[in-house]
Design a protein around this motif. Structure first.
Motif, mmCIF file in Angstrom:
data_model
loop_
_atom_site.group_PDB
_atom_site.id
_atom_site.type_symbol
_atom_site.label_atom_id
_atom_site.label_comp_id
_atom_site.label_asym_id
_atom_site.label_seq_id
_atom_site.Cartn_x
_atom_site.Cartn_y
_atom_site.Cartn_z
ATOM 1 N N LEU A 1 0.831 -1.196 0.000
ATOM 2 C CA LEU A 1 0.000 0.000 0.000
ATOM 3 C C LEU A 1 0.869 1.251 0.000
ATOM 4 C CD1 LEU A 1 -2.791 1.308 0.163
ATOM 5 C CD2 LEU A 1 -2.683 1.084 2.652
ATOM 6 N N SER A 2 1.946 1.237 0.772
ATOM 7 C CA SER A 2 2.852 2.385 0.820
ATOM 8 C C SER A 2 3.489 2.638 -0.535
ATOM 9 C CB SER A 2 3.943 2.141 1.872
ATOM 10 O OG SER A 2 4.854 3.226 1.908
ATOM 11 N N LEU A 3 3.921 1.577 -1.214
ATOM 12 C CA LEU A 3 4.545 1.740 -2.523
ATOM 13 C C LEU A 3 3.548 2.257 -3.560
ATOM 14 C CD1 LEU A 3 6.771 -1.477 -2.747
ATOM 15 C CD2 LEU A 3 7.480 0.846 -2.152
ATOM 16 N N ALA A 4 2.324 1.745 -3.512
ATOM 17 C CA ALA A 4 1.302 2.205 -4.447
ATOM 18 C C ALA A 4 1.045 3.699 -4.270
ATOM 19 C CB ALA A 4 0.015 1.408 -4.251
ATOM 20 N N CYS A 5 0.908 4.126 -3.040
ATOM 21 C CA CYS A 5 0.650 5.543 -2.760
ATOM 22 C C CYS A 5 1.861 6.400 -3.108
ATOM 23 C CB CYS A 5 0.279 5.723 -1.291
ATOM 24 S SG CYS A 5 -1.238 4.867 -0.798
ATOM 25 N N ALA A 6 3.060 5.873 -2.870
ATOM 26 C CA ALA A 6 4.279 6.603 -3.222
ATOM 27 C C ALA A 6 4.361 6.803 -4.726
ATOM 28 C CB ALA A 6 5.503 5.850 -2.716
ATOM 29 N N ALA A 7 3.916 5.793 -5.494
ATOM 30 C CA ALA A 7 3.934 5.909 -6.947
ATOM 31 C C ALA A 7 3.024 7.035 -7.423
ATOM 32 C CB ALA A 7 3.511 4.584 -7.581
ATOM 33 N N VAL A 8 1.819 7.106 -6.870
ATOM 34 C CA VAL A 8 0.882 8.157 -7.278
ATOM 35 C C VAL A 8 1.406 9.525 -6.851
ATOM 36 C CG1 VAL A 8 -1.494 8.970 -7.157
ATOM 37 C CG2 VAL A 8 -1.025 6.520 -7.056
ATOM 38 N N SER A 9 1.957 9.593 -5.632
ATOM 39 C CA SER A 9 2.515 10.855 -5.150
ATOM 40 C C SER A 9 3.653 11.333 -6.040
ATOM 41 C CB SER A 9 3.013 10.692 -3.708
ATOM 42 O OG SER A 9 3.636 11.868 -3.245
ATOM 43 N N GLY A 10 4.567 10.410 -6.394
ATOM 44 C CA GLY A 10 5.681 10.786 -7.249
ATOM 45 C C GLY A 10 5.223 11.227 -8.627
ATOM 46 N N ALA A 11 4.270 10.499 -9.207
ATOM 47 C CA ALA A 11 3.742 10.886 -10.520
ATOM 48 C C ALA A 11 3.100 12.267 -10.456
ATOM 49 C CB ALA A 11 2.741 9.840 -11.002
ATOM 50 N N ALA A 12 2.398 12.548 -9.357
ATOM 51 C CA ALA A 12 1.791 13.874 -9.183
ATOM 52 C C ALA A 12 2.874 14.946 -9.117
ATOM 53 C CB ALA A 12 0.938 13.899 -7.925
ATOM 54 N N GLY A 13 4.017 14.608 -8.496
ATOM 55 C CA GLY A 13 5.132 15.551 -8.458
ATOM 56 C C GLY A 13 5.674 15.843 -9.845
ATOM 57 N N GLY A 14 5.748 14.803 -10.700
ATOM 58 C CA GLY A 14 6.188 15.019 -12.071
ATOM 59 C C GLY A 14 5.234 15.909 -12.842
ATOM 60 N N PHE A 15 3.935 15.717 -12.620
ATOM 61 C CA PHE A 15 2.922 16.576 -13.236
ATOM 62 C C PHE A 15 3.032 18.009 -12.726
ATOM 63 C CE2 PHE A 15 -1.339 18.364 -12.263
ATOM 64 C CZ PHE A 15 -1.708 18.740 -13.551
ATOM 65 N N LEU A 16 3.308 18.164 -11.416
ATOM 66 C CA LEU A 16 3.353 19.492 -10.812
ATOM 67 C C LEU A 16 4.470 20.348 -11.408
ATOM 68 C CD1 LEU A 16 2.066 21.297 -8.650
ATOM 69 C CD2 LEU A 16 3.691 20.348 -6.993
ATOM 70 N N LEU A 17 5.532 19.718 -11.906
ATOM 71 C CA LEU A 17 6.617 20.470 -12.538
ATOM 72 C C LEU A 17 6.105 21.310 -13.707
ATOM 73 C CD1 LEU A 17 9.436 17.755 -12.612
ATOM 74 C CD2 LEU A 17 9.200 19.663 -11.010
ATOM 75 N N PHE A 18 5.022 20.856 -14.339
ATOM 76 C CA PHE A 18 4.453 21.558 -15.490
ATOM 77 C C PHE A 18 3.145 22.272 -15.147
ATOM 78 C CE2 PHE A 18 6.830 17.887 -16.915
ATOM 79 C CZ PHE A 18 7.648 18.398 -17.902
ATOM 80 N N ASN A 19 2.611 22.002 -13.955
ATOM 81 C CA ASN A 19 1.293 22.526 -13.603
ATOM 82 C C ASN A 19 1.351 23.709 -12.652
ATOM 83 O OD1 ASN A 19 -1.306 21.844 -11.407
ATOM 84 N ND2 ASN A 19 -1.755 22.234 -13.563
ATOM 85 N N PHE A 20 2.496 23.889 -11.963
ATOM 86 C CA PHE A 20 2.573 25.038 -11.059
ATOM 87 C C PHE A 20 2.624 26.322 -11.877
ATOM 88 C CE2 PHE A 20 4.281 27.895 -7.817
ATOM 89 C CZ PHE A 20 3.508 27.516 -6.728
ATOM 90 N N HIS A 21 2.180 27.403 -11.276
ATOM 91 C CA HIS A 21 2.030 28.667 -11.979
ATOM 92 C C HIS A 21 3.353 29.175 -12.560
ATOM 93 C CE1 HIS A 21 0.025 32.423 -12.950
ATOM 94 N NE2 HIS A 21 1.030 33.078 -12.414
ATOM 95 N N PRO A 22 3.355 29.587 -13.826
ATOM 96 C CA PRO A 22 2.250 29.540 -14.791
ATOM 97 C C PRO A 22 2.134 28.148 -15.423
ATOM 98 C CG PRO A 22 4.162 30.577 -15.793
ATOM 99 C CD PRO A 22 4.535 30.288 -14.367
ATOM 100 N N ALA A 23 0.980 27.530 -15.299
ATOM 101 C CA ALA A 23 0.772 26.153 -15.737
ATOM 102 C C ALA A 23 0.869 26.026 -17.253
ATOM 103 C CB ALA A 23 -0.582 25.650 -15.263
#
Length: 343
Positions: A182-204
């Motif tokens: 469960l920890s690894l699954a959640c870590a995967a989603v968290s990390g992927a969200a971090g990769g998305f955030l690199l392009f989504n933080f202002h200005p997105a």
């Protein structure tokens, strides 16, 4: 089949979660960078600004193309017991991508959401009365749609996914029934969200889109349910972790329903939207919500060590804090409206 590194992660679970998170971050960032560089991002799905938008230029809605494949692949290869969650998230992403491209009737979209949640609970029921499972299913369906409603300000949805799923990952190792998978699954989603955030933080330069927001909301509910069902955390934990999102969207929904409005139509009445319109800006709004969410996460993880009664006192206290924050934003918003209406 699981990755060869999984036995090593068993002996070093924190190292394993960190490695999975960084791998997912790099994978998601690479996919999204390629989509942007090649121009495919605009052809897959583009958000065209309108009178109710919070941005002014066309922006690709391809965040899901990075987050979902990376999260699903990592979950299928490192967390075999969670394959149903991964597959259902992928199916919702496929349906949502069709909606992003061509548009689907609300009943079809909603039917897919209900079906995915109902199937997950039916295949993995918790030992509680049926009506409790129905109530949980209803809340999970709401959470599925929640990310879609909140994907309207630069950095907000991505940052809260980064923090929220990271909290899941930590709690899965610290809770009363630790679960490495469960920890690894959640870590995967968290990390992927971090990769998305690199392009989504202002200005997105990109947004989640339905193909990202719907699976993300499903994963928040499904992994939260899985953790409660397996004893990794109490039932209140997922709600407290994502409470800023849940509170904002729920209050807005209730207000619109009381006014007889169609809640699925686009609008600019969320608390985060009001903050941006007040002149606070996308970046400061996102950072403010990060701080609020981080405070709630600290409380949630700390409360895992308390008695049941003390835990619920903490939950009630945090709810009061969020209500007061909402009142403060509403007060400032009314003052702003009264000033702008003056001749």
């Amino acid at each position: 089949m699981t990755l060869p590194l999984l036995p090593l992660f068993i002996h070093s679970p924190w190292f394993g979660a960190l490695c999975v998170s960084l791998l997912a971050l790099a994978g998601c960032a690479l996919i999204l960078a390629i989509l942007l560089r090649t121009g495919l991002a605009w052809r897959l799905a583009t958000d065209i600004p309108n009178a109710r938008s919070m941005h002014t230029r066309p922006t690709p809605r391809v965040g899901g193309w990075g987050i979902v494949p990376v999260s699903v692949i990592v979950m299928l290869t490192t967390t075999p017991s969670l394959w149903q969650v991964a597959v259902l998230a992928a199916l919702l992403a496929a349906v949502s991508q069709i909606d992003d491209r061509r548009g689907l009737p609300a009943r079809v979209r909603f039917g897919a959401h209900v079906g995915a949640v109902a199937l997950l609970i039916a295949l993995n029921p918790a030992p509680v009365p049926w009506w409790i499972l129905v109530a949980i299913g209803f809340l999970m369906v709401w959470l599925v749609n929640l990310y879609n409603f909140m994907d309207g300000s630069d950095g907000l949805a991505g940052g809260m996914a980064l923090f929220g799923f990271a909290a899941y990952s930590v709690a899965a190792l610290l809770g009363p029934a630790p679960s490495l998978e469960l920890s690894l699954a959640c870590a995967a989603v968290s990390g992927a969200a971090g990769g998305f955030l690199l392009f989504n933080f202002h200005p997105a330069t990109i947004f989640l889109g339905d193909a990202g927001s719907i699976p993300m909301g499903f994963l928040a509910g499904a992994l939260g349910y899985w953790g409660w069902r397996s004893g990794a955390w109490p039932i209140w934990f997922p709600a407290l972790v994502f409470s800023p999102f849940i509170g904002d969207a729920s209050v807005t929904l209730i207000r619109r329903l009381l006014r007889g409005e169609k809640f699925w139509h686009a609008h600019r009445e969320h608390y985060y939207q009001r903050m941006v319109r007040l002149g606070i800006g996308h970046a400061v709004t996102a950072l403010t919500w990060y701080l609020v969410m981080f405070a709630g996460i600290i409380l949630a993880v700390w409360a895992l060590r308390l008695s049941t009664a003390q835990q619920w006192v903490g939950v009630a206290g945090w709810a009061v804090v969020l209500v007061l924050l909402g009142v403060a934003i509403d007060t400032r918003w009314r003052r702003f409206q009264s000033l702008t209406r003056q001749p």
